[in-house]
Design an enzyme around this catalytic site. Structure first.
Site, mmCIF file in Angstrom:
data_model
loop_
_atom_site.group_PDB
_atom_site.id
_atom_site.type_symbol
_atom_site.label_atom_id
_atom_site.label_comp_id
_atom_site.label_asym_id
_atom_site.label_seq_id
_atom_site.Cartn_x
_atom_site.Cartn_y
_atom_site.Cartn_z
ATOM 1 C CG ASN A 1 15.711 104.512 0.063
ATOM 2 O OD1 ASN A 1 15.142 105.238 -0.741
ATOM 3 N ND2 ASN A 1 15.241 104.348 1.284
ATOM 4 C CG ASP A 2 19.410 107.840 -0.369
ATOM 5 O OD1 ASP A 2 18.237 108.188 -0.158
ATOM 6 O OD2 ASP A 2 20.249 107.694 0.538
#
Length: 464
Positions: A393-394
């Protein structure tokens, strides 16, 4: 055992520890590196016991506690899931720091047993060494506990800040230096306990302002702290093996932290002082319902992959949670049978810890020559047909390059959005560990696949 013979065996242990670090620098040689480390530690422990002149009833207690500790550690290591590895490392670091504090307390209370002098008249060099070891150990312990709580989700991963925080930290650091000087001058027990208490406090204050996105660097830095604490106590005990081991852990942890800071565009000195990760949140957490996104299913994903000539797999923490690495390997084997080129892109901190994804992929027997780090593969995304993001994600969030107010701004991310098509496997549109929305979800070329990572990957393989 004579002192010369003990020193020789300790030197052999040191060489084995160096070979262990060298082996651990590559997934291909990591098993061999672990083996060298185990042998080196066994030699160091055995030599330490044989160096004791008079065996007493106390040795029985030591052996008993050693057996209990080894059993507990072995059981935890055997049972711990790969998803909890970062928390485990943080927890073990805290124990190393606490051990250093306990040894320093023992040496201060009963210096005669350690040949350091008498209470109130301890050798100056030994007093400085135990003070440093105790302070660094206490900082390591409380800092590692906070890191564990944040990683475990017991404590918020968001930065916790208050006005004047950095000034307070600076004041406490200066007070540690002053207390160490006064302790060496007066050898007052009260000053010794105050020194340890303030060190515990500053460890807590250094870590709470650090956000979840930067936690991998914190784990690495705490690893370095634990090594220096051990080395400081090694000087106090005049134990060569402890000095060598502590110095190796401390220096290698510091080097890894520097490399990670450089890779994440962070300041090394800010890491040490606990000053990063406290940036203000911007307005990136916009209302997800107001942003259009495209979602699909396994059949859609299989269609895109079938018609692709190249695919890049981007694994993340979600893959670890779903234990999807074996299903992923099966899907990749199917793609390769259809003459589709497949590569794996690993971000330096994917999975909240350096090397986390590499270990998982190695567990699924993924060939090492198919796994590439960010610097090696980032330019390939623009020429790739499909990116399959499974649980990351990040580390794929484009906002790291566009929003100066973002807590991950400046962190190098995988240029996934440059692919012709992005397949993003995730349970929901929930933000990642850094607590921010991912702009990649809403890109025109992104197809969201809402499902358990393992189940979705297996369904895609069936459709392929």
């Amino acid at each position: 055992m004579s002192a010369n013979l003990s020193a020789s065996f300790y030197l052999i242990s040191g060489v084995l520890f160096i070979l262990a670090l060298r082996g651990l620098s590559s997934p291909e040689t990591s098993r061999q590196g672990n083996f060298f480390g185990i042998i080196g530690m066994i030699i160091a422990i055995v030599v330490t016991f044989l160096s004791i002149g008079n065996f007493s009833i106390g040795i029985i207690y030591v052996l008993g506690f050693l057996l209990i500790g080894a059993s507990i550690g072995g059981f935890i290591a055997y049972k711990i899931p790969m998803t909890a590895m970062p928390e485990l490392v943080a927890g073990f670091h805290s124990l190393v720091g606490l051990a250093a504090v306990f040894v320093a307390i023992s040496a201060f209370i009963n210096p005669i047993a350690f040949n350091l002098g008498e209470p109130g008249n301890i050798k100056l060099a030994s007093l400085i060494e135990m003070s440093i070891g105790a302070a660094v150990g206490a900082i390591t312990f409380s800092g590692s506990v906070i890191a564990f709580l944040k990683l475990q989700g017991i404590m918020s991963g968001s930065p916790i800040t208050f006005k004047g925080q950095h000034y307070l930290n600076a004041l406490l650091l200066i007070s540690i230096i002053i207390l160490t000087y006064l302790l060496c001058s007066t050898q007052s027990p009260n000053l010794f306990w105050i020194l340890i208490g303030i060190s515990f406090l500053i460890g807590f204050l250094l870590i709470i302002p650090i956000g979840g996105a930067d936690m991998p660097v914190v784990i690495s830095m705490l690893n370095s702290y634990s090594g220096w604490a051990a080395a400081g106590i090694g000087f106090t005990l005049e134990n060569t093996a402890l000095i060598i081991t502590g110095a190796l852990v401390g220096s290698s942890g510091a080097i890894l932290s520097y490399i990670m800071c450089k890779g994440m565009n962070r300041s090394f000195f800010n890491v040490i002082l606990g000053g990063f990760g406290a940036t203000e949140q911007s307005s990136i957490n916009q209302n997800k319902e107001q942003k259009p996104f495209k979602s699909g299913n396994a059949e859609d994903a299989a269609f895109l992959m079938k018609n692709a000539s190249s695919v890049i797999i981007v694994p993340g923490y979600g893959m670890a949670v779903a234990q999807a690495q074996h299903a992923l390997r099966e899907m990749v084997d199917t793609l390769k049978k259809n003459d589709i080129k497949v590569s794996y892109a690993i971000h330096p901190v994917a999975g909240r810890m350096p090397g986390h994804m590499n270990v998982l992929l190695a567990e699924a027997n993924v060939p090492y020559d198919e796994v590439f780090e960010l610097e090696q593969i980032n330019n390939d995304f623009a020429n790739t047909d499909v990116a399959y993001v499974i649980g990351a994600n990040d580390v794929t969030n484009p906002v790291a390059k566009t929003d100066p107010q973002s807590p991950i701004y400046g962190m190098p991310v995988l240029d996934v959005e440059k692919c012709k098509s992005v397949l993003f496997v995730k349970r929901s549109l929930a933000p990642g560990y850094a607590g921010i929305d991912n702009d990649l979800f809403y890109k025109e070329n992104t197809l969201m696949l809402f499902a358990d990572a393992k189940k979705m990957t297996e369904d895609i393989t069936k459709n392929l």
